[in-house]
Scaffold this motif. Structure first.
Motif, PDB file in Angstrom:
ATOM      1  N   ILE A  23      -8.222   4.936  -9.835  1.00  0.00           N
ATOM      2  CA  ILE A  23      -7.033   5.691  -9.446  1.00  0.00           C
ATOM      3  C   ILE A  23      -6.187   4.795  -8.534  1.00  0.00           C
ATOM      4  O   ILE A  23      -6.707   4.188  -7.601  1.00  0.00           O
ATOM      5  CB  ILE A  23      -7.398   6.984  -8.690  1.00  0.00           C
ATOM      6  CG1 ILE A  23      -8.389   7.835  -9.508  1.00  0.00           C
ATOM      7  CG2 ILE A  23      -6.137   7.785  -8.371  1.00  0.00           C
ATOM      8  CD1 ILE A  23      -7.880   8.302 -10.838  1.00  0.00           C
ATOM      9  N   ALA A  24      -4.892   4.698  -8.814  1.00  0.00           N
ATOM     10  CA  ALA A  24      -3.994   3.891  -7.983  1.00  0.00           C
ATOM     11  C   ALA A  24      -3.958   4.446  -6.561  1.00  0.00           C
ATOM     12  O   ALA A  24      -4.044   5.664  -6.344  1.00  0.00           O
ATOM     13  CB  ALA A  24      -2.594   3.892  -8.581  1.00  0.00           C
ATOM     14  N   ASN A  25      -3.838   3.554  -5.589  1.00  0.00           N
ATOM     15  CA  ASN A  25      -3.860   3.960  -4.180  1.00  0.00           C
ATOM     16  C   ASN A  25      -2.867   5.076  -3.875  1.00  0.00           C
ATOM     17  O   ASN A  25      -3.167   6.012  -3.129  1.00  0.00           O
ATOM     18  CB  ASN A  25      -3.570   2.753  -3.282  1.00  0.00           C
ATOM     19  CG  ASN A  25      -4.731   1.787  -3.217  1.00  0.00           C
ATOM     20  OD1 ASN A  25      -5.884   2.173  -3.413  1.00  0.00           O
ATOM     21  ND2 ASN A  25      -4.434   0.523  -2.943  1.00  0.00           N
ATOM     22  N   ALA A  26      -1.694   4.988  -4.451  1.00  0.00           N
ATOM     23  CA  ALA A  26      -0.651   5.965  -4.139  1.00  0.00           C
ATOM     24  C   ALA A  26      -0.984   7.369  -4.628  1.00  0.00           C
ATOM     25  O   ALA A  26      -0.371   8.347  -4.177  1.00  0.00           O
ATOM     26  CB  ALA A  26       0.681   5.511  -4.744  1.00  0.00           C
ATOM     27  N   TYR A  27      -1.960   7.488  -5.547  1.00  0.00           N
ATOM     28  CA  TYR A  27      -2.269   8.789  -6.141  1.00  0.00           C
ATOM     29  C   TYR A  27      -3.681   9.252  -5.820  1.00  0.00           C
ATOM     30  O   TYR A  27      -4.158  10.224  -6.421  1.00  0.00           O
ATOM     31  CB  TYR A  27      -2.064   8.716  -7.654  1.00  0.00           C
ATOM     32  CG  TYR A  27      -0.647   8.366  -8.038  1.00  0.00           C
ATOM     33  CD1 TYR A  27       0.365   9.311  -7.977  1.00  0.00           C
ATOM     34  CD2 TYR A  27      -0.315   7.072  -8.431  1.00  0.00           C
ATOM     35  CE1 TYR A  27       1.676   8.992  -8.314  1.00  0.00           C
ATOM     36  CE2 TYR A  27       0.984   6.743  -8.770  1.00  0.00           C
ATOM     37  CZ  TYR A  27       1.978   7.709  -8.704  1.00  0.00           C
ATOM     38  OH  TYR A  27       3.272   7.388  -9.037  1.00  0.00           O
ATOM     39  N   ARG A  28      -4.344   8.588  -4.892  1.00  0.00           N
ATOM     40  CA  ARG A  28      -5.675   9.036  -4.498  1.00  0.00           C
ATOM     41  C   ARG A  28      -5.568  10.289  -3.624  1.00  0.00           C
ATOM     42  O   ARG A  28      -4.548  10.556  -3.017  1.00  0.00           O
ATOM     43  CB  ARG A  28      -6.414   7.922  -3.760  1.00  0.00           C
ATOM     44  CG  ARG A  28      -6.791   6.779  -4.685  1.00  0.00           C
ATOM     45  CD  ARG A  28      -7.554   5.685  -3.972  1.00  0.00           C
ATOM     46  NE  ARG A  28      -7.895   4.602  -4.897  1.00  0.00           N
ATOM     47  CZ  ARG A  28      -8.494   3.476  -4.543  1.00  0.00           C
ATOM     48  NH1 ARG A  28      -8.826   3.276  -3.276  1.00  0.00           N
ATOM     49  NH2 ARG A  28      -8.761   2.557  -5.449  1.00  0.00           N
ATOM     50  N   ARG A  29      -6.680  11.051  -3.613  1.00  0.00           N
ATOM     51  CA  ARG A  29      -6.776  12.303  -2.859  1.00  0.00           C
ATOM     52  C   ARG A  29      -5.788  13.355  -3.364  1.00  0.00           C
ATOM     53  O   ARG A  29      -5.352  14.232  -2.615  1.00  0.00           O
ATOM     54  CB  ARG A  29      -6.598  12.050  -1.351  1.00  0.00           C
ATOM     55  CG  ARG A  29      -7.727  11.219  -0.761  1.00  0.00           C
ATOM     56  CD  ARG A  29      -7.513  10.943   0.702  1.00  0.00           C
ATOM     57  NE  ARG A  29      -6.363  10.079   0.922  1.00  0.00           N
ATOM     58  CZ  ARG A  29      -6.388   8.746   0.812  1.00  0.00           C
ATOM     59  NH1 ARG A  29      -7.512   8.140   0.457  1.00  0.00           N
ATOM     60  NH2 ARG A  29      -5.300   8.025   1.034  1.00  0.00           N
ATOM     61  N   HIS A  30      -5.450  13.239  -4.650  1.00  0.00           N
ATOM     62  CA  HIS A  30      -4.622  14.254  -5.293  1.00  0.00           C
ATOM     63  C   HIS A  30      -5.386  14.998  -6.397  1.00  0.00           C
ATOM     64  O   HIS A  30      -4.794  15.754  -7.158  1.00  0.00           O
ATOM     65  CB  HIS A  30      -3.365  13.614  -5.905  1.00  0.00           C
ATOM     66  CG  HIS A  30      -2.342  13.202  -4.899  1.00  0.00           C
ATOM     67  ND1 HIS A  30      -2.515  12.114  -4.066  1.00  0.00           N
ATOM     68  CD2 HIS A  30      -1.128  13.726  -4.581  1.00  0.00           C
ATOM     69  CE1 HIS A  30      -1.451  11.976  -3.285  1.00  0.00           C
ATOM     70  NE2 HIS A  30      -0.595  12.944  -3.576  1.00  0.00           N
TER      71      HIS A  30
END
Length: 206
Positions: free
Chosen positions: A90-97
């Motif tokens: 998962i790309a960093n910008a979209y983690r924890r989503h």
């Protein structure tokens, strides 16, 4: 936010390679030839696209392949049918989503109408309790451990039973196959470029 989970396309490969190799030590690096192997052989290779941007991907393979990953080979030696999750990024910008859970739900839906078992592994060295807990809450149980090579990390080999498979097998698979509907269709893979594909190793870790 517009999210789409779809089969990988050839024009995605450069972005997938960059995302994989920027993921850090928890994901083994790939080169273009190794990624091409997955593109041509993986039964499940899907990407997440958010507002037109590549947000992540998951690669999984069926039993019966010539894939040289020691963890894939362990499952091949112990189970006749399975889907093996090789890697999820998962790309960093979209983690924890919640994308990890979305991918796992999607690959679960793919697997449960084809095989009785969904498999993967998690690293125990270094141990990441968040990753271990994620898999435990999703129903995976440890079925073994092994060390990846003489000096490699210890891994926990995990499997999740897919109880819907028996019904699907008895109702459809043994009587002509799955219904011909788009959401049950197999991924369309390109023609293989060599008669004897190389055995390539690669490991995944969420």
């Amino acid at each position: 936010m517009a999210l789409a989970i779809r089969d990988v396309r050839e024009h995605d490969l450069d972005a997938v390679l960059a995302l994989n190799n920027a993921a850090g030590r928890s994901i083994l690096a790939l080169d273009a030839a190794q990624l091409r192997y997955f593109y041509e052989h993986a039964e499940y290779f899907r990407v997440a696209e958010i507002d037109g941007h590549l947000a992540g991907f998951l690669i999984a393979l069926r039993e019966g392949g010539d894939y040289a990953s020691p963890n894939y080979r362990w499952f091949a030696d112990h189970y006749p049918q399975f889907v093996y999750i090789d890697r999820i990024v998962i790309a960093n910008a979209y983690r924890r989503h919640g994308l990890g859970r979305i991918f796992y739900c999607d690959v679960h839906s793919y697997a449960e109408v084809r095989v009785p078992l969904l498999t993967c592994e998690v690293f125990l060295e270094p141990r990441d309790d968040v990753v271990v807990l994620f898999h435990g809450t999703y129903g995976f149980q440890e079925v073994g451990q092994q060390r990846m090579g003489e000096h490699g990390p210890q891994v926990s080999l995990l499997a999740r039973d897919l109880p819907s498979y028996a019904y699907v097998r008895d109702t459809w698979l043994e009587h002509g196959g799955l219904p011909d509907v788009p959401w049950l269709a197999e991924r369309e893979r390109p023609a293989r470029h060599d008669a004897a594909p190389r055995r390539l190793a690669g490991e995944r870790r969420p």
